[in-house]
Design a protein around this motif. Structure first.
Motif, PDB file in Angstrom:
ATOM      1  N   TYR A   1       0.832  -1.206   0.000  1.00 54.98           N
ATOM      2  CA  TYR A   1       0.000   0.000   0.000  1.00 54.98           C
ATOM      3  C   TYR A   1       0.865   1.254   0.000  1.00 54.98           C
ATOM      4  N   ALA A   2       1.921   1.253   0.806  1.00 59.30           N
ATOM      5  CA  ALA A   2       2.822   2.409   0.858  1.00 59.30           C
ATOM      6  C   ALA A   2       3.466   2.663  -0.498  1.00 59.30           C
ATOM      7  N   GLY A   3       3.833   1.594  -1.203  1.00 59.44           N
ATOM      8  CA  GLY A   3       4.523   1.746  -2.479  1.00 59.44           C
ATOM      9  C   GLY A   3       3.621   1.704  -3.684  1.00 59.44           C
ATOM     10  N   SER A   4       2.310   1.503  -3.446  1.00 64.36           N
ATOM     11  CA  SER A   4       1.348   1.353  -4.550  1.00 64.36           C
ATOM     12  C   SER A   4       1.891   0.377  -5.594  1.00 64.36           C
ATOM     13  N   THR A   5       2.226  -0.819  -5.093  1.00 68.77           N
ATOM     14  CA  THR A   5       2.882  -1.794  -5.954  1.00 68.77           C
ATOM     15  C   THR A   5       2.137  -3.126  -5.943  1.00 68.77           C
ATOM     16  N   VAL A   6       2.670  -4.086  -6.697  1.00 72.06           N
ATOM     17  CA  VAL A   6       1.946  -5.314  -7.026  1.00 72.06           C
ATOM     18  C   VAL A   6       2.625  -6.540  -6.391  1.00 72.06           C
ATOM     19  N   HIS A   7       2.233  -7.730  -6.849  1.00 71.44           N
ATOM     20  CA  HIS A   7       2.805  -9.010  -6.411  1.00 71.44           C
ATOM     21  C   HIS A   7       2.416  -9.376  -4.982  1.00 71.44           C
ATOM     22  N   ILE A   8       1.210  -9.013  -4.580  1.00 76.85           N
ATOM     23  CA  ILE A   8       0.741  -9.365  -3.239  1.00 76.85           C
ATOM     24  C   ILE A   8       0.405 -10.858  -3.163  1.00 76.85           C
ATOM     25  N   GLY A   9      -0.362 -11.342  -4.132  1.00 76.77           N
ATOM     26  CA  GLY A   9      -0.802 -12.735  -4.098  1.00 76.77           C
ATOM     27  C   GLY A   9       0.333 -13.728  -4.055  1.00 76.77           C
ATOM     28  N   CYS A  10       1.394 -13.466  -4.825  1.00 74.46           N
ATOM     29  CA  CYS A  10       2.516 -14.407  -4.879  1.00 74.46           C
ATOM     30  C   CYS A  10       3.435 -14.267  -3.679  1.00 74.46           C
ATOM     31  N   ALA A  11       3.351 -13.162  -2.942  1.00 77.10           N
ATOM     32  CA  ALA A  11       4.055 -13.063  -1.658  1.00 77.10           C
ATOM     33  C   ALA A  11       3.285 -13.814  -0.578  1.00 77.10           C
ATOM     34  N   PHE A  12       1.960 -13.716  -0.614  1.00 80.81           N
ATOM     35  CA  PHE A  12       1.133 -14.380   0.393  1.00 80.81           C
ATOM     36  C   PHE A  12       1.265 -15.904   0.338  1.00 80.81           C
ATOM     37  N   SER A  13       1.468 -16.457  -0.839  1.00 83.00           N
ATOM     38  CA  SER A  13       1.484 -17.922  -0.934  1.00 83.00           C
ATOM     39  C   SER A  13       2.730 -18.539  -0.307  1.00 83.00           C
ATOM     40  N   ILE A  14       3.776 -17.759  -0.092  1.00 85.98           N
ATOM     41  CA  ILE A  14       5.007 -18.323   0.495  1.00 85.98           C
ATOM     42  C   ILE A  14       5.229 -17.895   1.944  1.00 85.98           C
ATOM     43  N   ILE A  15       4.254 -17.268   2.562  1.00 86.71           N
ATOM     44  CA  ILE A  15       4.436 -16.752   3.924  1.00 86.71           C
ATOM     45  C   ILE A  15       4.779 -17.867   4.907  1.00 86.71           C
ATOM     46  N   GLU A  16       3.997 -18.940   4.922  1.00 87.64           N
ATOM     47  CA  GLU A  16       4.256 -20.010   5.886  1.00 87.64           C
ATOM     48  C   GLU A  16       5.581 -20.717   5.589  1.00 87.64           C
TER      49      GLU A  16
ATOM     50  N   SER B   1      11.829   2.015   8.584  1.00 87.82           N
ATOM     51  CA  SER B   1      11.791   3.080   7.581  1.00 87.82           C
ATOM     52  C   SER B   1      11.880   2.520   6.166  1.00 87.82           C
ATOM     53  N   ASP B   2      12.616   1.408   5.993  1.00 90.93           N
ATOM     54  CA  ASP B   2      12.691   0.786   4.671  1.00 90.93           C
ATOM     55  C   ASP B   2      11.325   0.284   4.231  1.00 90.93           C
ATOM     56  N   LEU B   3      10.571  -0.298   5.169  1.00 89.16           N
ATOM     57  CA  LEU B   3       9.249  -0.801   4.832  1.00 89.16           C
ATOM     58  C   LEU B   3       8.286   0.349   4.533  1.00 89.16           C
ATOM     59  N   GLU B   4       8.371   1.382   5.337  1.00 92.28           N
ATOM     60  CA  GLU B   4       7.449   2.516   5.167  1.00 92.28           C
ATOM     61  C   GLU B   4       7.712   3.265   3.873  1.00 92.28           C
ATOM     62  N   ASN B   5       8.939   3.205   3.369  1.00 93.06           N
ATOM     63  CA  ASN B   5       9.288   3.897   2.130  1.00 93.06           C
ATOM     64  C   ASN B   5       9.444   2.945   0.948  1.00 93.06           C
ATOM     65  N   TYR B   6       8.858   1.760   1.086  1.00 93.58           N
ATOM     66  CA  TYR B   6       8.987   0.753   0.039  1.00 93.58           C
ATOM     67  C   TYR B   6       8.556   1.292  -1.319  1.00 93.58           C
ATOM     68  N   PHE B   7       9.424   1.102  -2.303  1.00 86.93           N
ATOM     69  CA  PHE B   7       9.149   1.429  -3.706  1.00 86.93           C
ATOM     70  C   PHE B   7       9.014   2.933  -3.955  1.00 86.93           C
ATOM     71  N   SER B   8       9.393   3.740  -2.972  1.00 87.56           N
ATOM     72  CA  SER B   8       9.356   5.184  -3.180  1.00 87.56           C
ATOM     73  C   SER B   8      10.649   5.631  -3.842  1.00 87.56           C
ATOM     74  N   ASP B   9      10.690   6.880  -4.287  1.00 88.08           N
ATOM     75  CA  ASP B   9      11.917   7.406  -4.887  1.00 88.08           C
ATOM     76  C   ASP B   9      13.069   7.289  -3.885  1.00 88.08           C
ATOM     77  N   GLY B  10      14.156   6.692  -4.321  1.00 88.83           N
ATOM     78  CA  GLY B  10      15.316   6.545  -3.469  1.00 88.83           C
ATOM     79  C   GLY B  10      15.281   5.354  -2.532  1.00 88.83           C
ATOM     80  N   SER B  11      14.202   4.563  -2.582  1.00 87.79           N
ATOM     81  CA  SER B  11      14.103   3.407  -1.698  1.00 87.79           C
ATOM     82  C   SER B  11      15.188   2.386  -2.010  1.00 87.79           C
ATOM     83  N   ARG B  12      15.710   1.745  -0.949  1.00 90.93           N
ATOM     84  CA  ARG B  12      16.676   0.654  -1.158  1.00 90.93           C
ATOM     85  C   ARG B  12      15.983  -0.616  -1.640  1.00 90.93           C
ATOM     86  N   LEU B  13      14.728  -0.778  -1.268  1.00 94.90           N
ATOM     87  CA  LEU B  13      14.018  -2.028  -1.524  1.00 94.90           C
ATOM     88  C   LEU B  13      13.273  -1.960  -2.853  1.00 94.90           C
TER      89      LEU B  13
END
Length: 269
Positions: free
Chosen positions: A19-34, A83-95
């Motif tokens: 949500y913070a990064g307005s980005t995709v790939h949620i479903g494929c992250a959820f399937s590997i959580i466990e 802070s890395d999580l909160e700024n995910y996919f933003s300009d200058g983000s490491r992640l």
């Protein structure tokens, strides 16, 4: 920092990042959580909690587009600041939106599918040559099993008797453009791994106890055969309107879907 690699909490971290990064790939992250929760909680060894220890085990995320799930675990390990999580996919983000070896804890740069397992077999061979007891765990997607380098890596692993290599297939039945059955039929993956000389089992990829037991049993079998777990998973697992819905490979959260998703996860805790 979170605790005990709780699946609902890890999913909530993924949602907040997406949500913070307005980005995709949620479903494929959820399937590997466990899968990742069990690995980081019970199996991956990092002496002194040092992700760069020369004696560490290797966690290769070959399906690099699921990296938000790994970032959530790295945050729990204390290796990523909030802070890395909160700024995910933003300009200058490491992640970035794909696994990047420049991030401490990410062993490979992946996302160009089919190549992470090749790197993982090299790591496992290096550990063998060094007479180390290190393991390499490679988490791969069922969609990338279409790729030729995956099967070449499996031949290599058997040839070099890499019983310190454990491949975990996230078999959620989907890839970016459709179901794996429609794009390229894979058949019975356990049977295929066994035909390539692997010790292989199939488990419910959301049953943490079953995953843990499969890992314990496979690692106990020091017979020169590489190992494989075919984990039957649900794409979008954990949020009802995302489950089995491949649109969530590329759909972004809005205020309403973010709020509804978080509410479901809070009820599950």
């Amino acid at each position: 920092m979170m605790s005990e690699f709780n699946a609902s909490t890890l999913r909530a971290t993924v949602l907040k990042m997406a949500y913070a990064g307005s980005t995709v790939h949620i479903g494929c992250a959820f399937s590997i959580i466990e899968i990742l929760a069990v690995l980081y909680r019970n199996h991956l060894r990092y002496p002194d909690n040092d992700p760069e220890s020369a004696q560490r085990d290797y966690m290769v995320l070959s399906k690099g587009h699921g990296v938000m799930a790994q970032y959530a675990c790295l945050y729990e390990k204390g290796w990523l600041p909030k802070s890395d999580l909160e700024n995910y996919f933003s300009d200058g983000s490491r992640l970035k939106g794909l696994s990047d070896a420049h991030i401490t804890g990410c062993e490979v740069t992946s996302g160009s599918l089919g190549h992470g397992l090749s790197v993982g077999t090299g790591m496992a061979l290096a550990a063998k040559l060094n007479k180390s007891d290190q393991y390499c765990y490679a988490v791969v997607g069922d969609g990338e099993m279409n790729e030729g380098p995956m099967w070449e890596s499996m031949l290599f692993a058997k040839h070099w008797a890499l019983d310190n290599l454990i491949v975990i297939v996230d078999e959620n039945g989907f890839q970016a453009m459709g179901t794996t059955a429609d794009v390229m039929q894979l058949g019975n993956l356990q049977t295929k791994f066994e035909a390539f000389g692997f010790d292989a089992v199939t488990v419910d990829g959301h049953d943490e106890a079953a995953l843990d037991q499969a890992l314990i049993q496979l690692k106990a079998n020091k017979n020169g055969a590489p190992k494989a777990i075919v984990a039957k998973t649900v794409k979008g697992k954990g949020v009802s309107f995302m489950e089995h819905q491949n649109i969530w490979h590329y759909t972004r959260l809005n205020e309403d879907t973010f709020g509804a998703s978080m509410a479901e996860l809070e009820q599950a805790q």
